[in-house]
Structures are given as structure tokens and as C-alpha cells.
Design a protein around this motif. Sequence first.
Motif, PDB file in Angstrom:
ATOM      1  N   THR A 171      -4.997  50.621  11.883  1.00  0.00           N
ATOM      2  CA  THR A 171      -6.205  50.799  10.881  1.00  0.00           C
ATOM      3  C   THR A 171      -5.524  50.280   9.711  1.00  0.00           C
ATOM      4  O   THR A 171      -4.395  50.095   9.286  1.00  0.00           O
ATOM      5  CB  THR A 171      -6.228  52.252  10.504  1.00  0.00           C
ATOM      6  OG1 THR A 171      -6.429  53.165  11.550  1.00  0.00           O
ATOM      7  CG2 THR A 171      -7.441  52.451   9.394  1.00  0.00           C
ATOM      8  N   MET A 172      -6.538  49.375   9.115  1.00  0.00           N
ATOM      9  CA  MET A 172      -6.286  48.605   7.652  1.00  0.00           C
ATOM     10  C   MET A 172      -7.500  48.822   6.643  1.00  0.00           C
ATOM     11  O   MET A 172      -8.592  48.643   7.140  1.00  0.00           O
ATOM     12  CB  MET A 172      -6.110  47.248   7.977  1.00  0.00           C
ATOM     13  CG  MET A 172      -4.711  46.609   8.511  1.00  0.00           C
ATOM     14  SD  MET A 172      -4.576  44.922   8.450  1.00  0.00           S
ATOM     15  CE  MET A 172      -5.705  44.265   9.814  1.00  0.00           C
ATOM     16  N   GLN A 173      -7.210  49.213   5.589  1.00  0.00           N
ATOM     17  CA  GLN A 173      -7.958  49.647   4.670  1.00  0.00           C
ATOM     18  C   GLN A 173      -7.659  48.824   3.437  1.00  0.00           C
ATOM     19  O   GLN A 173      -6.571  48.689   2.865  1.00  0.00           O
ATOM     20  CB  GLN A 173      -8.026  51.112   3.938  1.00  0.00           C
ATOM     21  CG  GLN A 173      -9.373  51.547   3.295  1.00  0.00           C
ATOM     22  CD  GLN A 173     -10.383  52.379   3.941  1.00  0.00           C
ATOM     23  OE1 GLN A 173     -10.226  52.393   5.241  1.00  0.00           O
ATOM     24  NE2 GLN A 173     -11.409  52.064   3.365  1.00  0.00           N
ATOM     25  N   ILE A 174      -8.806  47.727   3.010  1.00  0.00           N
ATOM     26  CA  ILE A 174      -8.508  46.573   2.368  1.00  0.00           C
ATOM     27  C   ILE A 174      -9.405  46.730   0.978  1.00  0.00           C
ATOM     28  O   ILE A 174     -10.727  47.094   1.152  1.00  0.00           O
ATOM     29  CB  ILE A 174      -8.600  45.440   2.662  1.00  0.00           C
ATOM     30  CG1 ILE A 174      -7.758  45.354   4.242  1.00  0.00           C
ATOM     31  CG2 ILE A 174      -8.311  44.019   2.103  1.00  0.00           C
ATOM     32  CD1 ILE A 174      -7.858  44.014   4.979  1.00  0.00           C
ATOM     33  N   GLY A 175      -8.994  46.929  -0.202  1.00  0.00           N
ATOM     34  CA  GLY A 175      -9.636  46.299  -1.428  1.00  0.00           C
ATOM     35  C   GLY A 175      -9.175  47.469  -2.467  1.00  0.00           C
ATOM     36  O   GLY A 175      -8.425  48.277  -2.419  1.00  0.00           O
ATOM     37  N   GLU A 176      -9.937  47.415  -3.713  1.00  0.00           N
ATOM     38  CA  GLU A 176      -9.689  48.422  -4.707  1.00  0.00           C
ATOM     39  C   GLU A 176      -9.537  49.619  -4.527  1.00  0.00           C
ATOM     40  O   GLU A 176     -10.631  50.135  -3.887  1.00  0.00           O
ATOM     41  CB  GLU A 176     -10.410  47.936  -5.788  1.00  0.00           C
ATOM     42  CG  GLU A 176      -9.851  48.654  -7.113  1.00  0.00           C
ATOM     43  CD  GLU A 176     -10.755  47.946  -8.413  1.00  0.00           C
ATOM     44  OE1 GLU A 176     -10.280  48.304  -9.649  1.00  0.00           O
ATOM     45  OE2 GLU A 176     -11.928  47.422  -8.314  1.00  0.00           O
ATOM     46  N   HIS A 177      -8.624  50.366  -4.658  1.00  0.00           N
ATOM     47  CA  HIS A 177      -8.445  51.807  -4.520  1.00  0.00           C
ATOM     48  C   HIS A 177      -8.628  52.257  -3.032  1.00  0.00           C
ATOM     49  O   HIS A 177      -8.853  53.506  -2.789  1.00  0.00           O
ATOM     50  CB  HIS A 177      -9.570  52.716  -5.181  1.00  0.00           C
ATOM     51  CG  HIS A 177      -9.804  52.114  -6.755  1.00  0.00           C
ATOM     52  ND1 HIS A 177      -8.621  52.147  -7.607  1.00  0.00           N
ATOM     53  CD2 HIS A 177     -10.760  52.052  -7.479  1.00  0.00           C
ATOM     54  CE1 HIS A 177      -8.960  52.205  -8.621  1.00  0.00           C
ATOM     55  NE2 HIS A 177     -10.557  51.975  -8.749  1.00  0.00           N
ATOM     56  N   SER A 178      -8.225  51.342  -2.057  1.00  0.00           N
ATOM     57  CA  SER A 178      -8.145  51.906  -0.661  1.00  0.00           C
ATOM     58  C   SER A 178      -7.016  52.590  -0.401  1.00  0.00           C
ATOM     59  O   SER A 178      -7.076  53.506   0.589  1.00  0.00           O
ATOM     60  CB  SER A 178      -7.686  50.237  -0.092  1.00  0.00           C
ATOM     61  OG  SER A 178      -6.823  49.765  -0.309  1.00  0.00           O
ATOM     62  N   SER A 179      -5.806  53.038  -1.451  1.00  0.00           N
ATOM     63  CA  SER A 179      -5.013  53.764  -1.124  1.00  0.00           C
ATOM     64  C   SER A 179      -5.343  55.181  -1.108  1.00  0.00           C
ATOM     65  O   SER A 179      -4.915  56.121  -0.810  1.00  0.00           O
ATOM     66  CB  SER A 179      -3.968  53.611  -2.337  1.00  0.00           C
ATOM     67  OG  SER A 179      -4.362  53.650  -3.678  1.00  0.00           O
ATOM     68  N   HIS A 180      -6.661  55.223  -1.928  1.00  0.00           N
ATOM     69  CA  HIS A 180      -7.082  56.513  -2.049  1.00  0.00           C
ATOM     70  C   HIS A 180      -7.653  57.326  -0.730  1.00  0.00           C
ATOM     71  O   HIS A 180      -7.887  58.469  -0.608  1.00  0.00           O
ATOM     72  CB  HIS A 180      -8.307  56.634  -3.166  1.00  0.00           C
ATOM     73  CG  HIS A 180      -8.075  56.330  -4.350  1.00  0.00           C
ATOM     74  ND1 HIS A 180      -8.737  56.398  -5.504  1.00  0.00           N
ATOM     75  CD2 HIS A 180      -6.687  56.046  -4.813  1.00  0.00           C
ATOM     76  CE1 HIS A 180      -8.033  56.214  -6.450  1.00  0.00           C
ATOM     77  NE2 HIS A 180      -6.887  56.073  -6.229  1.00  0.00           N
ATOM     78  N   ALA A 181      -7.623  56.246   0.291  1.00  0.00           N
ATOM     79  CA  ALA A 181      -7.922  56.838   1.760  1.00  0.00           C
ATOM     80  C   ALA A 181      -6.964  57.417   2.517  1.00  0.00           C
ATOM     81  O   ALA A 181      -7.234  57.712   3.646  1.00  0.00           O
ATOM     82  CB  ALA A 181      -8.614  55.376   2.498  1.00  0.00           C
ATOM     83  N   LEU A 182      -5.731  57.451   1.764  1.00  0.00           N
ATOM     84  CA  LEU A 182      -4.618  57.944   2.414  1.00  0.00           C
ATOM     85  C   LEU A 182      -4.918  59.451   3.260  1.00  0.00           C
ATOM     86  O   LEU A 182      -4.440  59.546   4.538  1.00  0.00           O
ATOM     87  CB  LEU A 182      -3.402  58.116   1.414  1.00  0.00           C
ATOM     88  CG  LEU A 182      -2.167  58.752   2.165  1.00  0.00           C
ATOM     89  CD1 LEU A 182      -1.693  57.949   3.235  1.00  0.00           C
ATOM     90  CD2 LEU A 182      -0.996  58.788   0.923  1.00  0.00           C
ATOM     91  N   PRO A 183      -5.448  60.418   2.670  1.00  0.00           N
ATOM     92  CA  PRO A 183      -5.790  61.642   3.287  1.00  0.00           C
ATOM     93  C   PRO A 183      -6.502  61.602   4.624  1.00  0.00           C
ATOM     94  O   PRO A 183      -6.307  62.182   5.635  1.00  0.00           O
ATOM     95  CB  PRO A 183      -6.233  62.595   2.417  1.00  0.00           C
ATOM     96  CG  PRO A 183      -6.056  61.852   0.996  1.00  0.00           C
ATOM     97  CD  PRO A 183      -5.870  60.475   1.144  1.00  0.00           C
ATOM     98  N   ASP A 184      -7.581  60.511   4.478  1.00  0.00           N
ATOM     99  CA  ASP A 184      -8.379  60.248   5.781  1.00  0.00           C
ATOM    100  C   ASP A 184      -7.594  59.735   6.800  1.00  0.00           C
ATOM    101  O   ASP A 184      -7.943  60.065   8.064  1.00  0.00           O
ATOM    102  CB  ASP A 184      -9.525  59.597   5.531  1.00  0.00           C
ATOM    103  CG  ASP A 184     -10.751  60.284   4.520  1.00  0.00           C
ATOM    104  OD1 ASP A 184     -10.591  61.420   4.439  1.00  0.00           O
ATOM    105  OD2 ASP A 184     -11.309  59.474   3.907  1.00  0.00           O
ATOM    106  N   VAL A 185      -6.876  58.625   6.550  1.00  0.00           N
ATOM    107  CA  VAL A 185      -6.015  58.034   7.549  1.00  0.00           C
ATOM    108  C   VAL A 185      -4.770  58.982   8.073  1.00  0.00           C
ATOM    109  O   VAL A 185      -4.888  59.155   9.230  1.00  0.00           O
ATOM    110  CB  VAL A 185      -5.047  56.860   6.754  1.00  0.00           C
ATOM    111  CG1 VAL A 185      -4.244  56.236   7.895  1.00  0.00           C
ATOM    112  CG2 VAL A 185      -6.083  56.017   6.252  1.00  0.00           C
ATOM    113  N   LEU A 186      -4.315  59.916   7.253  1.00  0.00           N
ATOM    114  CA  LEU A 186      -3.575  61.040   7.861  1.00  0.00           C
ATOM    115  C   LEU A 186      -4.162  61.924   8.993  1.00  0.00           C
ATOM    116  O   LEU A 186      -3.737  62.049   9.880  1.00  0.00           O
ATOM    117  CB  LEU A 186      -2.894  61.584   6.848  1.00  0.00           C
ATOM    118  CG  LEU A 186      -1.611  61.075   6.141  1.00  0.00           C
ATOM    119  CD1 LEU A 186      -1.130  61.902   4.802  1.00  0.00           C
ATOM    120  CD2 LEU A 186      -0.453  60.787   6.887  1.00  0.00           C
TER     121      LEU A 186
END
Length: 439
Positions: A64-79
Motif C-alpha cells: 500500500t502507498m498513500q501519497i499526498g498532503e496529510h497522507s500520514s493521517h491514514a495510518l489507522p486505516d492502513v493498520l
Amino acid sequence: MASILLHEHSLPPRSLLRRIEAMETLFQRQGELSVAARGRVFFEPLLLESEGVVMSTQVVLPRTMQIGEHSSHALPDVLATLGCTRPLIITDGMMVKLGYAERLQSVLSEHNLSADVFSDTLPEPTVASIQAGVSTARDGNYDSIIALGGGSPIDSAKAIAILARHGGEMRDYKFPRQVDEQGIPIIAIPTTAGTGSEVTRFTIITDETTDEKMLCAGLGFMPVAALIDYDLTLSLPARTTADTGIDAMTHAIEAYVSKKANPYSDSQALSAMRLIGPNLRRVYHSGEDKSAREAMMLGSTLAGIAFSNASVALVHGMSRPIGAHFHVPHGLSNAMLLPEVTAFSLPSAPERYAECARALGMAEVTDSDEVANHNLIEALTLLNQELNVPTPEQYGIKRQHFFDVLPQMAEQALASGSPGNNPRVPSADEIVEIYRRLW
């Protein structure tokens, strides 16, 4: 890994089959060959096409790669997607000081998740520096690792993830061994636009007892996810911005000229250069320039994908010993080397280097290869001057010490394997001479 598959209904001539068998033996000895049903060997594409052989390329990426501003906020969904609920954040003291680690903890807490923080990684990770992290990860019953920071925390996390699950010492995993066993799953969140470590199957750990930067490679070092959030790079100081940016540019150039280049890595490398070329100076002079930061972050990731699926070459092979012996940041030692190594290598791949010049905006599309390559060397030299890249002497390295260890550094560079991917493969004496020219 680039691989060659034989046509199902068109076997090559006997002479080529003998060459394939010889190359298989060589690559198996070097640990660089993944043997498939009909044999897979790296060859020059033109030779293979003329002999009726088809090239295929194994591409390795994070799941999975999430790219763009504030993409780090997707961390819970990725986990959640990975089925992980007990992560360990591996980072450095600066990420804690800037509040980035706490920011991730806050994002997780909003989803009823928590994460401990291990922040004792070093800027140039060593065998000793990762041991505490190995103990923490092994004893804490963590099901995932969040690698937050530049290349050093991410490289540290990769090593920790393997050692915590499989044991042994870091030297046990040194190239040419291919580390394909899976460690603790890693979610990489880069905070610099440079190393591309979030999308590569490599890690670099220094053996402080021998001053050797050990290259470790394999599928086991590839993060399962990468969250590429350029917003995390806005606070980078100009020096770090320059060093990591030149590192990314070097990744793209070396992937494109590497003997292991392939159509897929070429597409990523050229795209990376087109993003990095016009934006590196912009972010160095104006760190708050969001559009330039975004371009550099994406360019860095694409460059990482390119070299992870092709290879780096002589610059990186020579850069690692400088870092190990003199504690020069990796991107900075790359920058010191890039003009001289390019000048040395260019005669063996003039068309490829000319394309690099055009993609970087250092030559016009209509320029001949000769003009483009002249412009490339000149532009790389001027870029180092503009970005205040020091010589080894200006960095504070003692001349006698530098010259005394040149033979050892040359041997370490060759042992890493990277110079063998260079369009012009140097001897130890030629590497020593390039080092001398840096002074």
C-alpha cells in the motif's frame, strides 16, 4: 531483479545457451540469481533481442502507498487493513522534539489505538545502535513497526524488524545474501525527500568495528506500506534539504544508467528526474514552497522505486565508505562524488547520461548527446556550488587520514557490489583516483 525468460517455442543457439549457463553459475556464486523453470539471467537487452530472447522484470513495491498532503493521517486505516493493533514507532530524537511522533500517537488515539516510541536511532545506524531497538521490538509483543523519519530511522527499523523476528547478527544478513524472509511488518512514513527507503528492499547498517557500511538486500526489507506526506518535509533545514535532494537525484540517475536498468525502472527514473531537476533549488532556497516540496517528495519516492527495481551504481558504492570512515551524511557524500563519478562513467553510456541531462532540465531536448553531456557535468558542478556542498577538506576531514584509508575504502566500495552495476566498472586503482580528485 531483472530476469531473462526464454521463448517457449524458440530456443536460442547453442552458443548463447553456453553463455547463459556460465552466467547462471556466476550469479548463483554471487547470490544475485533467482532461478526459475527455464533459468533467469541478466543480459544486455540488445544482445538478447537479437538472439530471440525476451526480457521480463520482477517489480517489488509496498503493498500500500498513500501519497499526498496529510497522507500520514491514514495510518489507522492502513493498520486495520494489515490486521495490526499493536504498533511500535521507531524514529529519532528530532522527530520526537518536533512533535511528529506525538502527532502520530494522537491520530492513532482517535481510533482507540496506542503506540510506544523507540527514538534512540542514530543518523548513521550502526550494529550497536540498533541492538536496543531489537530488544524493545522482540520483548514488547508488537505486531507492526511504524518507521518515522529520514533514511536512517527507516533503515534502522528495517534491520530491527528482521533481527527481532529471526535473530542473529546484522552481518549475517549482509549482501550477497538475499533476505527474503519476512520480519515484523513495517509502515514507513518518510520525513525527508531523499532516501526513498520507504519503497526499497535495502538497508544500510555500519559495522563500527570495521568501519564498513554493510548493504543488506531482499524482499524482507521492503515495507508493507508507505505513507508519503510531503507536509512532513516543510520544516527541513536547507542543508538537509540539499543533501537528501541530491541523494534522490543520484538514485534516479544511477538507476537509469545501471546495467540492471529495465523499462519499468527507466520510466520511474525519468519521471523522478523531471520532478527533481526543476525543484531542488527551489526547496533549498524556499523551504516553505509547498508545490516544490510536493514535487520533491514524489520524485524521491519514484527514484527509490527506480533503484530498488534496478540498482544504484558507483556513486553509492564509493559514498558508503566515506560515510563509514568519516561520518559524512549519506546524501552529502553522494553529492561530493556525483560530478566526478559521472565524468568517469559517461564515456560508457553517453546516450543514457544525455537523457538524464534532458530529463533534469540541464540540457535542451534538441541538444546533441555530446552537448547534453557537457552540460550535465557543468550543471552538476554548479549545483554543488549553489547548494554549498563541501569538499572532504572543507568538511573537516584530515588529509593524511583520508589518503591513508583510500585503498581500504576502494576495496569496501567494490565489495558492496554497487560498482559492478556501473556502465563503466572501475578497478580499485581507478576508485582511488576518483577519491583523490575529490580533494
